[in-house]
Each structure stands twice: as structure tokens, then as C-alpha cells.
Design a protein around this motif. Structure first.
Motif, PDB file in Angstrom:
ATOM      1  N   PHE A  41       0.989  -1.104   0.130  1.00 10.29           N
ATOM      2  CA  PHE A  41       0.129  -0.018   0.087  1.00 10.29           C
ATOM      3  C   PHE A  41       0.975   1.267   0.034  1.00 10.29           C
ATOM      4  O   PHE A  41       0.603   2.354  -0.705  1.00 10.29           O
ATOM      5  N   LEU A  42       2.132   1.033   0.845  1.00 13.44           N
ATOM      6  CA  LEU A  42       2.950   2.360   0.832  1.00 13.44           C
ATOM      7  C   LEU A  42       3.557   2.752  -0.589  1.00 13.44           C
ATOM      8  O   LEU A  42       3.442   3.857  -1.129  1.00 13.44           O
ATOM      9  N   GLU A  43       3.762   1.448  -1.070  1.00 18.04           N
ATOM     10  CA  GLU A  43       4.588   1.794  -2.668  1.00 18.04           C
ATOM     11  C   GLU A  43       3.468   2.298  -3.426  1.00 18.04           C
ATOM     12  O   GLU A  43       3.532   3.329  -4.437  1.00 18.04           O
ATOM     13  N   GLN A  44       1.991   1.796  -3.523  1.00 14.30           N
ATOM     14  CA  GLN A  44       1.016   2.272  -4.392  1.00 14.30           C
ATOM     15  C   GLN A  44       0.685   3.968  -4.167  1.00 14.30           C
ATOM     16  O   GLN A  44       0.480   4.840  -4.892  1.00 14.30           O
ATOM     17  N   LEU A  45       0.953   4.208  -2.729  1.00 14.95           N
ATOM     18  CA  LEU A  45       0.769   5.783  -2.148  1.00 14.95           C
ATOM     19  C   LEU A  45       1.791   6.559  -2.853  1.00 14.95           C
ATOM     20  O   LEU A  45       1.555   7.577  -3.456  1.00 14.95           O
ATOM     21  N   ILE A  46       2.915   6.105  -2.687  1.00 13.93           N
ATOM     22  CA  ILE A  46       4.091   7.041  -3.309  1.00 13.93           C
ATOM     23  C   ILE A  46       4.186   7.132  -4.737  1.00 13.93           C
ATOM     24  O   ILE A  46       4.132   8.178  -5.271  1.00 13.93           O
ATOM     25  N   GLN A  47       3.571   5.962  -5.507  1.00 14.30           N
ATOM     26  CA  GLN A  47       3.355   6.099  -6.727  1.00 14.30           C
ATOM     27  C   GLN A  47       2.348   7.274  -7.141  1.00 14.30           C
ATOM     28  O   GLN A  47       2.664   8.050  -8.120  1.00 14.30           O
ATOM     29  N   THR A  48       1.295   7.012  -6.398  1.00 16.10           N
ATOM     30  CA  THR A  48       0.339   8.158  -6.722  1.00 16.10           C
ATOM     31  C   THR A  48       0.726   9.585  -6.430  1.00 16.10           C
ATOM     32  O   THR A  48       0.270  10.389  -7.401  1.00 16.10           O
ATOM     33  N   LEU A  49       1.551   9.633  -5.432  1.00 13.86           N
ATOM     34  CA  LEU A  49       1.866  11.226  -5.265  1.00 13.86           C
ATOM     35  C   LEU A  49       2.731  11.643  -6.131  1.00 13.86           C
ATOM     36  O   LEU A  49       2.750  12.719  -6.649  1.00 13.86           O
ATOM     37  N   ILE A  63      -4.053   3.919 -10.289  1.00 15.14           N
ATOM     38  CA  ILE A  63      -3.346   3.295  -9.138  1.00 15.14           C
ATOM     39  C   ILE A  63      -4.276   3.311  -7.883  1.00 15.14           C
ATOM     40  O   ILE A  63      -4.499   2.360  -7.159  1.00 15.14           O
ATOM     41  N   SER A  64      -4.599   4.697  -7.596  1.00 18.90           N
ATOM     42  CA  SER A  64      -5.395   4.666  -6.285  1.00 18.90           C
ATOM     43  C   SER A  64      -6.905   4.929  -6.559  1.00 18.90           C
ATOM     44  O   SER A  64      -7.475   5.206  -5.530  1.00 18.90           O
ATOM     45  N   GLY A  65      -7.424   4.914  -7.868  1.00 16.78           N
ATOM     46  CA  GLY A  65      -8.948   5.306  -7.837  1.00 16.78           C
ATOM     47  C   GLY A  65      -9.380   6.429  -7.692  1.00 16.78           C
ATOM     48  O   GLY A  65      -8.459   7.474  -7.575  1.00 16.78           O
ATOM     49  N   PRO A  66     -10.701   6.981  -8.278  1.00 22.82           N
ATOM     50  CA  PRO A  66     -11.129   8.270  -8.398  1.00 22.82           C
ATOM     51  C   PRO A  66     -11.459   8.837  -6.777  1.00 22.82           C
ATOM     52  O   PRO A  66     -11.584   8.082  -5.875  1.00 22.82           O
ATOM     53  N   SER A  79      -5.488  -4.895  -4.424  1.00 26.77           N
ATOM     54  CA  SER A  79      -4.743  -5.299  -3.473  1.00 26.77           C
ATOM     55  C   SER A  79      -5.584  -4.950  -2.161  1.00 26.77           C
ATOM     56  O   SER A  79      -5.564  -5.997  -1.192  1.00 26.77           O
ATOM     57  N   ALA A  80      -6.441  -3.942  -1.862  1.00 33.37           N
ATOM     58  CA  ALA A  80      -7.234  -3.867  -0.720  1.00 33.37           C
ATOM     59  C   ALA A  80      -8.306  -5.058  -0.712  1.00 33.37           C
ATOM     60  O   ALA A  80      -8.614  -5.585   0.408  1.00 33.37           O
ATOM     61  N   ALA A  81      -8.937  -5.291  -1.807  1.00 32.58           N
ATOM     62  CA  ALA A  81      -9.820  -6.426  -1.747  1.00 32.58           C
ATOM     63  C   ALA A  81      -9.315  -7.801  -1.366  1.00 32.58           C
ATOM     64  O   ALA A  81      -9.931  -8.457  -0.663  1.00 32.58           O
ATOM     65  N   GLN A  82      -8.133  -8.169  -1.648  1.00 35.64           N
ATOM     66  CA  GLN A  82      -7.306  -9.415  -1.528  1.00 35.64           C
ATOM     67  C   GLN A  82      -7.009  -9.318   0.134  1.00 35.64           C
ATOM     68  O   GLN A  82      -7.209 -10.348   0.558  1.00 35.64           O
ATOM     69  N   ASN A 133     -10.284   4.658  -0.422  1.00 35.08           N
ATOM     70  CA  ASN A 133     -10.831   3.640  -1.630  1.00 35.08           C
ATOM     71  C   ASN A 133     -10.177   2.199  -1.086  1.00 35.08           C
ATOM     72  O   ASN A 133     -10.950   1.262  -1.427  1.00 35.08           O
ATOM     73  N   ALA A 134      -9.176   2.260  -0.618  1.00 36.30           N
ATOM     74  CA  ALA A 134      -8.723   0.991   0.056  1.00 36.30           C
ATOM     75  C   ALA A 134      -9.442   0.432   1.067  1.00 36.30           C
ATOM     76  O   ALA A 134     -10.044  -0.883   1.218  1.00 36.30           O
TER      77      ALA A 134
END
Length: 377
Positions: A41-49, A63-66, A79-82, A133-134
Motif C-alpha cells: 500500500f505504501l508503494e502504491q501511495l508513493i507512486q500516486t503522489l 493506481i489509487s482510484g477516483p 490489493s485492498a480487496a485481497q 478507496n482501500a
């Protein structure tokens, strides 16, 4: 910048989250979940920023949704659903799902205060969007999987009760048959002992049947499985047929990965035609040189199939009229204005819905929602 802060402190943030998760009462977790869940999740947040600082900030939505709460396929959501599914497998409750993401938010906030790290308001908005979103996708999948398990348990219990009923019915029927055969062979009067046995057996059959009527439940899940087909195969077949058409319109067609275990039911050929109509409409109106995106994914008890173009968005009031027959919303008058009408009727006939939403300055997203079926073996 927040992405620099997260990159430089990801190990410490992950450690703090693992400590919170590991010490929370009633929360058990596998070592893999503790090691992989938060860092992902941190990596996805970093990519989004990072992407939101680029010339194309809207690309971060993949990556992060609307930000408006609309359902859409994203890496964070998948990944959150999993994660929600994994927590259910551990026997945890839905509040534990929410707490896991709350732990990360608290860890980021605490460490930022300790390090006196300044963040922009927009960065906090991005953090909140990713967390919202997560949490939404994790809770949705958790709830769906829990309902599936409950439904399977109900089916097993129903089958068990049907088995007991059949056993009792067979015993009573066997006794009645023996009594009837004895009376017939010996030409006995039904007013005697043999007749009484036969009468009691018939009364017992009547009682069991009457009592069972209140417990009758249709086994819907079993019936649904009869027509189930692979969502991934469905989308793959559509892509093969539509990719060449996209090139003829001067655009490209892009599909996002589809979970190979997802399934749906319905008139497959007609549903393919419905999605093809949406794609042709997107190819027609998307700007030259842009891409049309086709995605299919699960959201709770529904399968969503989205077709997104880059037409620039809809005029006010257009969404309410575009599914009406013989309606053409643009100067391009190719066709007779029935494609969207037919697509909507087809989707409705298969127990689903078809809707459209406009993204101002970007384009339209046509979304088919169909009932989600059991996972394919």
C-alpha cells in the motif's frame, strides 16, 4: 514532499504498523501479511503522489482510484480487496479491516509530527483518497466473501435436512409398501392390524411432507452455476475483435488485467454484442490519438465492465437522453442512434444495469453492472 517522506521512512512506517497489528486484541496475521500488506500500500501511495506531480496527474487514478467515490478498477482497490478476503479467512470481523488501514494513517501522522515533516493540503487529500478507496474495496470484498460463505453454509444445511427428510420418507414408504403387499397377498381386510400399519405410515408421510413445505428453499447458487462463464475469456474475445476497429478510428484499445477466477452468467453472445456497441461508440467519439480503456472487475456482489473514452465529457443533461432510441448527441451522424439503446436493453434482460458518468474535460465511462457468480473451478 510526502512521497519523499514515505520513501525515506517506509521501513519505519511498516514496522510501526506491524507492531500495532500484531498487538491488537483479537487480531492474528500471517507473517506474509505483516511483511507484504502495508509495504504494498505504501508503494502504491508513493507512486500516486509522484504521478500527481507529473504533467498527467489524472493517470494516478489507475493506481489509487477516483476521488468521487465512484467504483473503478485500481491497483489500490485490487490489493485492498485481497486484504479483506485474507482477513475473512483468518476469522476476523469487518472492523478489523478498517483498523488495519487506520493503523497506517496513524503511523504516518505520528511519524510526520515527530520528524516535523511539512505536507501540502493536496498531499493530505491524496492520502485520504487512497485510504478511503482501500477501506471501501477491502470492506466490500470482505462482505461479499462473508455472504458467499454464509450462502454455502445454508446450502449445506439445507442438503443435510433434505437428506434426513428423504431417509424418513423412505422408511415410512417402505413400511406402507410392506403392509400393502401383505394385505394384497393375503386378501386381508384393511380394517385389521395390517390396515392400521398402512394407515399410520400414510399419516406419517403426510406429516413429514406438510412440515417440510415451510422449509423449502430454492438452491439458487447451484442453478446459477449452470450457465457460468469466465469473465477473463469473455473480455479477451471482445478485445481480439475490437482492437483492429480501434485502429481504423485512429485510437487504441487498452484492456486492464482481469481476475481469472471471476465468472458471470447470461446470454454470452448478446452480452458480447452489448459491450461491442459501447466500444464502437467510444471509438467514434474519443479524440484521435487517445486510448479507449476496457476493464472488468468485481465489486462486492457485482461484476463491473467499464468502457472509458477521451471524448472530453458530456454536455449538461446528455446522460439522461443518450440511451433513448434514435438519439444522436453529436454532429457525427454515422449510424441510426440505436446502439446504446440495444446495449441497455440487452444488459437489462440479463439482470444487469447500464449507466454512464462524465469526467469533465476528459471523457465518459459507460459501466455495465451484472450479478457476480461463484468462482470458477
Amino acid at each position: 514532499m510526502m512521497h519523499d517522506f514515505l520513501s525515506n521512512n517506509r521501513d519505519e512506517l511498516a514496522r510501526r504498523c506491524r507492531v500495532k497489528v500484531g498487538t491488537r486484541p483479537g487480531r492474528s496475521a500471517t507473517e506474509q501479511q505483516l511483511q507484504d500488506g502495508i509495504p504494498l500500500f505504501l508503494e502504491q501511495l508513493i507512486q500516486t503522489l509522484k504521478i500527481e506531480l507529473s504533467p498527467d496527474p489524472m493517470a494516478s487514478r489507475l493506481i489509487s482510484g477516483p476521488a468521487d467515490g465512484a467504483t473503478a478498477l485500481s491497483a489500490v482497490g485490487a490489493s485492498a480487496a485481497q486484504h479483506g478476503k485474507d482477513l475473512l479467512a483468518l476469522g476476523l470481523s469487518v472492523d478489523q479491516v478498517v483498523h488495519d488501514y487506520g493503523d497506517l494513517c496513524q503511523a504516518i501522522t505520528d511519524l510526520a509530527v515527530e520528524r516535523e515533516a511539512p505536507f501540502e493540503v493536496d498531499e493530505f487529500r491524496t492520502l485520504n483518497r487512497c485510504l478511503d478507496n482501500a477501506i471501501s474495496d477491502a470492506v466490500t470484498e470482505f462482505s461479499y466473501q462473508r455472504d458467499v460463505i454464509a450462502a454455502e453454509a445454508n446450502v449445506l444445511e439445507s442438503n443435510r435436512r433434505v437428506g434426513f427428510l428423504a431417509h424418513e420418507l423412505r422408511n415410512l414408504l417402505g413400511t406402507a409398501s410392506l403392509a400393502f403387499a401383505a394385505a394384497k397377498a393375503g386378501q386381508l381386510s384393511l380394517a385389521g392390524a395390517t390396515g392400521s400399519i398402512l394407515e399410520r405410515s400414510l399419516q406419517g408421510l403426510d406429516r413429514l411432507i406438510t412440515e417440510s413445505l415451510d422449509d423449502v428453499r430454492p438452491l439458487v447458487p447451484s442453478a446459477d452455476l449452470l450457465g457460468a462463464f469466465s469473465l477473463a475469456g469473455f473480455i479477451g474475445e471482445i478485445y481480439e475483435a475490437a482492437a483492429m476497429s480501434a485502429r481504423q478510428y485512429g485510437c487504441t484499445l487498452r484492456t486492464l488485467p482481469v481476475d481469472g477466477e471471476l465468472a458471470l452468467t447470461g446470454a454470452r453472445d448478446l452480452l458480447i454484442a452489448a459491450v461491442a456497441n459501447l466500444l464502437q461508440n467510444a471509438f467514434k467519439f474519443t479524440r484521435t490519438g487517445t486510448e479507449v480503456r476496457l476493464s472488468a472487475y468485481a465489486s462486492g456482489e457485482y461484476i463491473l465492465i467499464d468502457v472509458q473514452d477521451h471524448c472530453g465529457g458530456l454536455r449538461a443533461g446528455a446522460a439522461e437522453r443518450m440511451f433513448l432510441p434514435f438519439t444522436q448527441m453529436d454532429r457525427n451522424r454515422d449510424g441510426i442512434g440505436l446502439g446504446l439503446t440495444i446495449a441497455k436493453q440487452t444488459v437489462n434482460a440479463n439482470g444487469g444495469t447500464l449507466s454512464v458518468r462524465s469526467i469533465a474535460g476528459e471523457g465518459c465511462v459507460f459501466s455495465i453492472s451484472l450479478p457476480r457468480r461463484a468462482v470458477l473451478a
